[in-house]
Design a protein around this motif. Structure first.
Motif, PDB file in Angstrom:
ATOM      1  N   ARG A   1       0.698  -1.364   0.031  1.00 22.71           N
ATOM      2  CA  ARG A   1      -0.190   0.028   0.530  1.00 22.71           C
ATOM      3  C   ARG A   1       0.710   1.413   0.108  1.00 22.71           C
ATOM      4  NH1 ARG A   1      -4.846   0.219   3.845  1.00 22.71           N
ATOM      5  NH2 ARG A   1      -5.062   1.598   3.249  1.00 22.71           N
ATOM      6  N   PRO A   2       0.607   2.242  -0.557  1.00 17.71           N
ATOM      7  CA  PRO A   2       1.462   3.737  -0.466  1.00 17.71           C
ATOM      8  C   PRO A   2       1.574   4.331   0.443  1.00 17.71           C
ATOM      9  CG  PRO A   2      -0.457   3.873  -2.195  1.00 17.71           C
ATOM     10  CD  PRO A   2      -0.606   2.371  -1.598  1.00 17.71           C
ATOM     11  N   ARG A   3       2.361   5.168   1.085  1.00 13.27           N
ATOM     12  CA  ARG A   3       3.277   5.671   1.993  1.00 13.27           C
ATOM     13  C   ARG A   3       1.600   6.762   2.936  1.00 13.27           C
ATOM     14  NH1 ARG A   3       9.363   7.067   0.370  1.00 13.27           N
ATOM     15  NH2 ARG A   3       9.697   4.790   0.597  1.00 13.27           N
ATOM     16  N   SER A   4       2.218   6.719   3.701  1.00 12.77           N
ATOM     17  CA  SER A   4       0.819   7.674   4.496  1.00 12.77           C
ATOM     18  C   SER A   4       0.324   9.104   3.588  1.00 12.77           C
ATOM     19  CB  SER A   4       1.132   8.363   5.830  1.00 12.77           C
ATOM     20  OG  SER A   4       2.887   8.851   5.896  1.00 12.77           O
ATOM     21  N   ALA A   5       2.198   9.657   3.364  1.00 14.36           N
ATOM     22  CA  ALA A   5       1.430  11.207   2.342  1.00 14.36           C
ATOM     23  C   ALA A   5       0.905  11.278   0.802  1.00 14.36           C
ATOM     24  CB  ALA A   5       2.965  10.897   2.310  1.00 14.36           C
ATOM     25  N   ASP A   6       0.712  10.040   0.892  1.00 14.18           N
ATOM     26  CA  ASP A   6       0.020   9.167  -0.744  1.00 14.18           C
ATOM     27  C   ASP A   6      -1.040   9.427  -0.450  1.00 14.18           C
ATOM     28  OD1 ASP A   6       2.064   9.996  -2.734  1.00 14.18           O
ATOM     29  OD2 ASP A   6       2.393   8.013  -2.411  1.00 14.18           O
ATOM     30  N   LEU A   7      -1.584   8.614   0.993  1.00 14.26           N
ATOM     31  CA  LEU A   7      -2.825   8.165   1.009  1.00 14.26           C
ATOM     32  C   LEU A   7      -3.834   9.578   1.634  1.00 14.26           C
ATOM     33  CD1 LEU A   7      -2.045   4.313   2.789  1.00 14.26           C
ATOM     34  CD2 LEU A   7      -2.909   5.197   1.089  1.00 14.26           C
ATOM     35  N   ILE A   8      -2.915  10.463   2.825  1.00 10.25           N
ATOM     36  CA  ILE A   8      -3.333  11.612   2.798  1.00 10.25           C
ATOM     37  C   ILE A   8      -3.813  12.683   1.629  1.00 10.25           C
ATOM     38  CG2 ILE A   8      -3.000  13.860   3.549  1.00 10.25           C
ATOM     39  CD1 ILE A   8      -1.318  12.117   5.798  1.00 10.25           C
ATOM     40  N   VAL A   9      -3.576  12.579   0.654  1.00  4.94           N
ATOM     41  CA  VAL A   9      -3.673  13.241  -0.848  1.00  4.94           C
ATOM     42  C   VAL A   9      -5.275  11.794  -1.624  1.00  4.94           C
ATOM     43  CG1 VAL A   9      -3.205  13.987  -3.462  1.00  4.94           C
ATOM     44  CG2 VAL A   9      -1.040  13.919  -1.339  1.00  4.94           C
ATOM     45  N   LEU A  10      -5.265  10.998  -1.797  1.00 10.84           N
ATOM     46  CA  LEU A  10      -5.953  10.321  -2.075  1.00 10.84           C
ATOM     47  C   LEU A  10      -7.179  10.809  -0.921  1.00 10.84           C
ATOM     48  CD1 LEU A  10      -7.370   7.970  -3.454  1.00 10.84           C
ATOM     49  CD2 LEU A  10      -6.428   6.211  -2.192  1.00 10.84           C
ATOM     50  N   GLY A  11      -7.128  10.735  -0.088  1.00  9.15           N
ATOM     51  CA  GLY A  11      -7.820  11.126   1.569  1.00  9.15           C
ATOM     52  C   GLY A  11      -9.124  12.562   1.320  1.00  9.15           C
ATOM     53  N   ALA A  12      -7.901  13.482   0.208  1.00  4.58           N
ATOM     54  CA  ALA A  12      -8.417  14.612   0.237  1.00  4.58           C
ATOM     55  C   ALA A  12      -9.484  14.295  -1.065  1.00  4.58           C
ATOM     56  CB  ALA A  12      -7.303  16.149  -0.464  1.00  4.58           C
ATOM     57  N   GLU A  13      -8.538  13.905  -1.867  1.00  2.00           N
ATOM     58  CA  GLU A  13      -9.717  13.832  -3.245  1.00  2.00           C
ATOM     59  C   GLU A  13     -10.921  13.034  -3.127  1.00  2.00           C
ATOM     60  OE1 GLU A  13      -5.973  12.725  -6.609  1.00  2.00           O
ATOM     61  OE2 GLU A  13      -7.055  11.119  -5.233  1.00  2.00           O
ATOM     62  N   VAL A  14     -10.821  11.601  -1.942  1.00  2.00           N
ATOM     63  CA  VAL A  14     -12.184  11.315  -2.020  1.00  2.00           C
ATOM     64  C   VAL A  14     -13.262  12.354  -1.662  1.00  2.00           C
ATOM     65  CG1 VAL A  14     -12.798   9.774  -0.612  1.00  2.00           C
ATOM     66  CG2 VAL A  14     -10.874   9.102  -2.058  1.00  2.00           C
ATOM     67  N   ALA A  15     -12.141  12.692  -0.845  1.00  2.00           N
ATOM     68  CA  ALA A  15     -13.283  14.038   0.152  1.00  2.00           C
ATOM     69  C   ALA A  15     -14.081  15.634  -0.779  1.00  2.00           C
ATOM     70  CB  ALA A  15     -12.220  15.324   1.417  1.00  2.00           C
ATOM     71  N   LEU A  16     -13.114  15.795  -1.795  1.00  2.00           N
ATOM     72  CA  LEU A  16     -13.609  16.245  -2.692  1.00  2.00           C
ATOM     73  C   LEU A  16     -14.278  15.749  -3.550  1.00  2.00           C
ATOM     74  CD1 LEU A  16     -13.320  18.664  -4.301  1.00  2.00           C
ATOM     75  CD2 LEU A  16     -11.664  17.990  -6.042  1.00  2.00           C
TER      76      LEU A  16
ATOM     77  N   ARG B   1       1.412  15.284  -6.247  1.00  2.00           N
ATOM     78  CA  ARG B   1       2.747  15.678  -5.281  1.00  2.00           C
ATOM     79  C   ARG B   1       4.249  14.473  -5.185  1.00  2.00           C
ATOM     80  NH1 ARG B   1       4.756  13.671  -0.656  1.00  2.00           N
ATOM     81  NH2 ARG B   1       4.594  11.539  -1.796  1.00  2.00           N
ATOM     82  N   ARG B   2       4.224  13.782  -5.626  1.00  2.00           N
ATOM     83  CA  ARG B   2       5.597  12.951  -5.587  1.00  2.00           C
ATOM     84  C   ARG B   2       6.394  14.175  -6.512  1.00  2.00           C
ATOM     85  NH1 ARG B   2       7.167   8.347  -3.714  1.00  2.00           N
ATOM     86  NH2 ARG B   2       5.156   7.235  -2.067  1.00  2.00           N
ATOM     87  N   ALA B   3       5.208  14.407  -8.549  1.00  2.00           N
ATOM     88  CA  ALA B   3       6.439  14.771  -8.893  1.00  2.00           C
ATOM     89  C   ALA B   3       6.982  16.554  -8.491  1.00  2.00           C
ATOM     90  CB  ALA B   3       5.278  15.318 -10.511  1.00  2.00           C
ATOM     91  N   VAL B   4       5.796  16.981  -7.598  1.00  2.00           N
ATOM     92  CA  VAL B   4       6.517  18.452  -7.228  1.00  2.00           C
ATOM     93  C   VAL B   4       7.805  17.925  -6.476  1.00  2.00           C
ATOM     94  CG1 VAL B   4       5.411  20.030  -6.270  1.00  2.00           C
ATOM     95  CG2 VAL B   4       3.527  18.904  -6.754  1.00  2.00           C
ATOM     96  N   VAL B   5       7.405  17.004  -5.493  1.00  2.00           N
ATOM     97  CA  VAL B   5       8.871  17.028  -5.097  1.00  2.00           C
ATOM     98  C   VAL B   5      10.157  16.821  -5.292  1.00  2.00           C
ATOM     99  CG1 VAL B   5       9.280  15.208  -2.801  1.00  2.00           C
ATOM    100  CG2 VAL B   5       7.889  16.021  -2.862  1.00  2.00           C
ATOM    101  N   ALA B   6       9.876  15.864  -6.861  1.00  2.00           N
ATOM    102  CA  ALA B   6      10.921  15.907  -7.938  1.00  2.00           C
ATOM    103  C   ALA B   6      11.628  16.757  -7.757  1.00  2.00           C
ATOM    104  CB  ALA B   6      10.649  14.834  -7.999  1.00  2.00           C
ATOM    105  N   ALA B   7      10.270  17.952  -7.927  1.00  2.00           N
ATOM    106  CA  ALA B   7      10.776  19.135  -8.752  1.00  2.00           C
ATOM    107  C   ALA B   7      11.793  19.733  -7.764  1.00  2.00           C
ATOM    108  CB  ALA B   7       9.580  19.907 -10.066  1.00  2.00           C
TER     109      ALA B   7
END
Length: 452
Positions: A6-21, A353-359
């Motif tokens: 399963r993805p890490r917590s940061a990815d799951l937080i973003v996924l949770g925000a998407e589900v909430a939206l 999110r990961r792309a922005v972190v990479a940049a």
């Protein structure tokens, strides 16, 4: 193969925000519809109605989804490049066609483009292409005897011209048009990886491949003209990345023609500029050749009697002669993003999110400024800058107020480039994310009756 997890917590937080939206967009949409606010979308934020159903395409869709989730990542790594592209196209084709057939052969494919609002309604009225082009702008505004139907009026003449050409070569009617959307729309699964590989990111191209094959937006690719639009844009950008001067010129011609498929494709210029800057060499020459080719297309349409800016200003007026005048900007300006999540899939937030972190992790080079900018662009690479350009295009379209609802299909040409960011997902998590992508498409297509 790396053990899936399963993805890490940061990815799951973003996924949770998407589900909430998405949940808020659905709940607010239902409330507004109940109160009589004219969203003109029964299943807001999607332009669809609630209608759970199965269809003849269901077994095939489940099979393709299972195969890509189970083996897609491994195939992307192990398969030779030419075979990978061929398999990707055929799998994407089957995925798109099977999703369309969930609604049945007639309703899902052959009749989808024959309703009064669609382009095929206008094809029999085009007896002379020259006359059609020279008088196109005169028929954009509504409430006159010879007004174009909704889709023909809302787009430049290239979109209608495509279906006229199909009819002239003996491929008229709803079946041919629907199959054209599917056959051409599936080429995106080839064009995007080819672009990445040409820009020096073959590993990223392979990582992105299964996400393009099982693209949730395929629900709308089959069958809507926007699937064709996405294919034209993606092929044009691929040729800019791959080509020598002849190939670049052809890419420029395709991107120039794209301007006459949708007024919003002026924003494709952001993606085109990103591709040119990401090329290893001859950037200025490529830019000049591509711009010249685009200008040639503009000149042809202008000499034929259609001036793009006239069409754009008239379309803005026509837009507010219809549903757009009633659809509330205050809802759609954020609910559009929820619709995009269902089209691009829930992976898009964590991937971006990961792309922005990479940049952000790329060290800023020292002056001179021009060389520093080129080095930063090259260091971040196409898996950062192409999704960033697509995001900028989407946000500009959203804020303009000229995209209120139906963006799940209108933004398909940008959504596929957002998925380039999936290259940043860890190998161990990709199967999990592929499963969420497949589940999203299957849920949408089986719970809702989507319309184009």
């Amino acid at each position: 193969m790396t053990r899936p997890g399963r993805p890490r917590s940061a990815d799951l937080i973003v996924l949770g925000a998407e589900v909430a939206l998405l949940a808020v967009a659905v709940a607010v949409g239902a409330l507004l519809n109940h109160q009589g606010v004219r969203l003109h979308a029964d299943a807001a934020p999607l332009y669809a109605s609630w209608q759970p159903h199965l269809g003849p395409g269901t077994p095939a869709a489940l099979l393709v989804a299972a195969l890509i989730v189970w083996r897609g990542t491994r195939w992307a790594i192990d398969t030779s490049w030419p075979r990978l592209l061929a398999v990707g196209y055929l799998a994407s084709l089957l995925w798109t066609l099977s999703l369309a057939l969930v609604d049945g052969w007639s309703a899902g494919l052959t009749e989808r483009l024959t309703v009064q609002a669609e382009y095929l309604h206008e094809v029999p009225r085009v007896t002379d292409v020259g006359i059609m082009l020279s008088g196109y702008a005169d028929r954009i505004l509504d409430f006159q005897p010879d007004s174009w139907s909704t889709h023909a009026a809302a787009h430049p003449p290239g979109a209608l011209l495509f279906f006229v050409w199909l009819e002239r070569v003996g491929l008229g009617g709803g079946t041919a048009a629907g199959l054209a959307c599917v056959l051409l729309g599936a080429t995106v699964s080839v064009s995007v990886p080819v672009t990445l590989r040409a820009l020096g990111a073959e590993g990223a191209a392979r990582a992105v491949w299964p996400f393009l094959v099982i693209f949730p937006g395929a629900v709308w690719v089959g069958a809507s003209a926007d699937g064709i639009f996405a294919a034209v844009v993606a092929a044009g950008l691929a040729l800019l990345a791959v080509g020598g001067r002849p190939g670049v010129a052809l890419g420029g011609l395709l991107l120039g023609f794209a301007l006459y498929l949708s007024y919003g494709f002026v924003l494709v210029g952001l993606l085109a500029l990103a591709v040119v800057l990401l090329r290893a060499r001859d950037r200025l020459g490529v830019l000049l050749v591509a711009a010249t080719a685009v200008a040639a297309v503009v000149a042809v349409f202008t000499l034929a009697g259609f001036w793009w800016l006239d069409g754009y200003h008239l379309v803005a007026r026509r837009y507010y002669q219809g549903w757009a005048a009633e659809r509330p900007y205050g809802y759609w300006v954020w609910a559009n993003l929820a619709a995009l999540l269902l089209s691009a899939g829930p992976v898009v937030g964590p991937a971006l999110r990961r792309a922005v972190v990479a940049a952000a992790s790329v060290r800023a080079p020292r002056p001179p400024l021009g060389r520093a900018l080129r080095q930063r662009i090259a260091s971040a690479g196409p898996t950062v800058w192409l999704p960033v350009a697509a995001t900028a295009a989407v946000l500009a379209a959203d804020l303009s107020g000229l995209s209120k609802a139906e963006v799940e299909r209108i933004w398909l040409p940008f959504a596929v480039w957002l998925l380039v960011a999936t290259a940043h997902l860890p190998l161990a998590h990709r199967r999990w994310w592929l499963a969420t992508q497949a589940a999203t498409a299957l849920a949408v297509n089986h719970l809702l009756w989507t319309v184009s």
